[in-house]
Design a protein around this motif. Structure first.
Motif, PDB file in Angstrom:
ATOM      1  N   UNK A 175     -26.977 -20.149 -86.180  1.00 27.03           N
ATOM      2  CA  UNK A 175     -27.061 -20.251 -85.345  1.00 27.03           C
ATOM      3  C   UNK A 175     -25.748 -21.000 -84.415  1.00 27.03           C
ATOM      4  N   UNK A 176     -26.070 -20.394 -83.443  1.00 29.05           N
ATOM      5  CA  UNK A 176     -25.163 -21.216 -82.142  1.00 29.05           C
ATOM      6  C   UNK A 176     -25.108 -21.668 -80.556  1.00 29.05           C
ATOM      7  N   UNK A 177     -24.377 -21.829 -80.333  1.00 25.88           N
ATOM      8  CA  UNK A 177     -25.277 -22.805 -78.707  1.00 25.88           C
ATOM      9  C   UNK A 177     -24.281 -21.141 -77.604  1.00 25.88           C
ATOM     10  N   UNK A 178     -25.411 -21.369 -76.823  1.00 29.06           N
ATOM     11  CA  UNK A 178     -24.584 -20.868 -75.456  1.00 29.06           C
ATOM     12  C   UNK A 178     -24.994 -20.697 -74.292  1.00 29.06           C
ATOM     13  N   UNK A 179     -24.463 -21.373 -73.128  1.00 23.78           N
ATOM     14  CA  UNK A 179     -25.214 -21.868 -72.206  1.00 23.78           C
ATOM     15  C   UNK A 179     -26.251 -22.993 -72.316  1.00 23.78           C
ATOM     16  N   UNK A 180     -24.940 -23.686 -73.595  1.00 20.26           N
ATOM     17  CA  UNK A 180     -26.527 -25.617 -73.493  1.00 20.26           C
ATOM     18  C   UNK A 180     -27.742 -25.006 -74.758  1.00 20.26           C
ATOM     19  N   UNK A 181     -28.087 -23.935 -74.451  1.00 20.79           N
ATOM     20  CA  UNK A 181     -29.110 -23.206 -75.747  1.00 20.79           C
ATOM     21  C   UNK A 181     -28.773 -23.375 -76.703  1.00 20.79           C
ATOM     22  N   UNK A 182     -29.689 -23.370 -78.326  1.00 23.19           N
ATOM     23  CA  UNK A 182     -29.199 -23.121 -79.696  1.00 23.19           C
ATOM     24  C   UNK A 182     -30.133 -21.375 -79.072  1.00 23.19           C
ATOM     25  N   UNK A 183     -28.907 -20.415 -80.022  1.00 27.51           N
ATOM     26  CA  UNK A 183     -29.910 -19.659 -80.395  1.00 27.51           C
ATOM     27  C   UNK A 183     -29.708 -19.382 -81.518  1.00 27.51           C
ATOM     28  N   UNK A 184     -30.881 -18.787 -82.480  1.00 24.74           N
ATOM     29  CA  UNK A 184     -30.913 -17.832 -83.592  1.00 24.74           C
ATOM     30  C   UNK A 184     -30.166 -16.446 -83.406  1.00 24.74           C
ATOM     31  N   UNK A 185     -29.565 -16.108 -84.890  1.00 21.39           N
ATOM     32  CA  UNK A 185     -28.904 -14.779 -84.568  1.00 21.39           C
ATOM     33  C   UNK A 185     -29.634 -14.236 -86.281  1.00 21.39           C
ATOM     34  N   UNK A 186     -30.071 -13.537 -86.059  1.00 19.84           N
ATOM     35  CA  UNK A 186     -30.381 -12.504 -87.455  1.00 19.84           C
ATOM     36  C   UNK A 186     -29.806 -10.887 -87.315  1.00 19.84           C
ATOM     37  N   UNK A 187     -29.810 -10.236 -88.413  1.00 23.26           N
ATOM     38  CA  UNK A 187     -29.184  -9.101 -88.769  1.00 23.26           C
ATOM     39  C   UNK A 187     -30.024  -8.246 -90.285  1.00 23.26           C
ATOM     40  N   UNK A 188     -28.947  -6.993 -90.044  1.00 22.94           N
ATOM     41  CA  UNK A 188     -29.374  -6.299 -91.390  1.00 22.94           C
ATOM     42  C   UNK A 188     -28.071  -6.199 -91.372  1.00 22.94           C
TER      43      UNK A 188
END
Length: 166
Positions: free
Chosen positions: A151-164
């Protein structure tokens, strides 16, 4: 130009004449609720231009998603290079017109794009990210085999990252 075909879909390069069809998703308030705002006409035009530039630079971008059965424009899906928490990474993105959601089109297109990214573009890892409350996008990521990464912050919003990984 057709890039990919699946059982039900054709993915082809976006064209300037797709503006009206693409605006059905990018200018729709409900469809864009996880973005800053729905796109206006100029922003849809710029979105198409950005993807056309991506095709030339990266050999990928978001492609038009077309229903094979009758040629209906469903939205876009593809691979773009995105700044994810300070790293430029290949990311699967998609936008499907709301009346065609929950029919498996996003997952089918995203899976085909993931395979394309591994098999033809040579990426070893593919990412997807969304705001933390964008559960529909997270479900698609999980459905195509992606795992939660961070999870990271971008433009004041929390974002979740998925990967494969390949």
């Amino acid at each position: 130009m057709t890039i990919l075909e699946t059982e039900r879909l054709i993915l082809r390069e976006l064209r300037t004449e797709d503006k009206y069809s693409l605006s059905k998703v990018l200018s729709d308030y409900d469809s864009m609720q996880y973005y800053d705002h729905p796109f206006n006409e100029h922003e849809v035009e710029e979105w198409i231009k950005w993807n056309i530039e991506n095709y030339a630079i990266y050999n990928c971008g978001l492609w038009a998603v077309i229903l094979k059965e009758d040629g209906t424009f469903l939205g876009d899906c593809g691979i773009t290079m995105q700044n994810i928490d300070g790293e430029v990474l290949p990311e699967i993105g998609f936008h499907i017109i709301k009346e065609y959601c929950n029919k498996g089109y996003a997952s089918e297109a995203a899976k085909a794009c993931m395979d394309y990214a591994f098999d033809f573009l040579g990426f070893e890892q593919i990412y997807s990210y969304s705001t933390i409350d964008n559960l529909p996008s997270q479900k698609v990521a999980a459905k195509i085999g992606m795992k939660k990464h961070k999870i990271f912050d971008k433009n004041g919003l929390k974002h979740i990252v998925h990967f494969v990984e390949k």
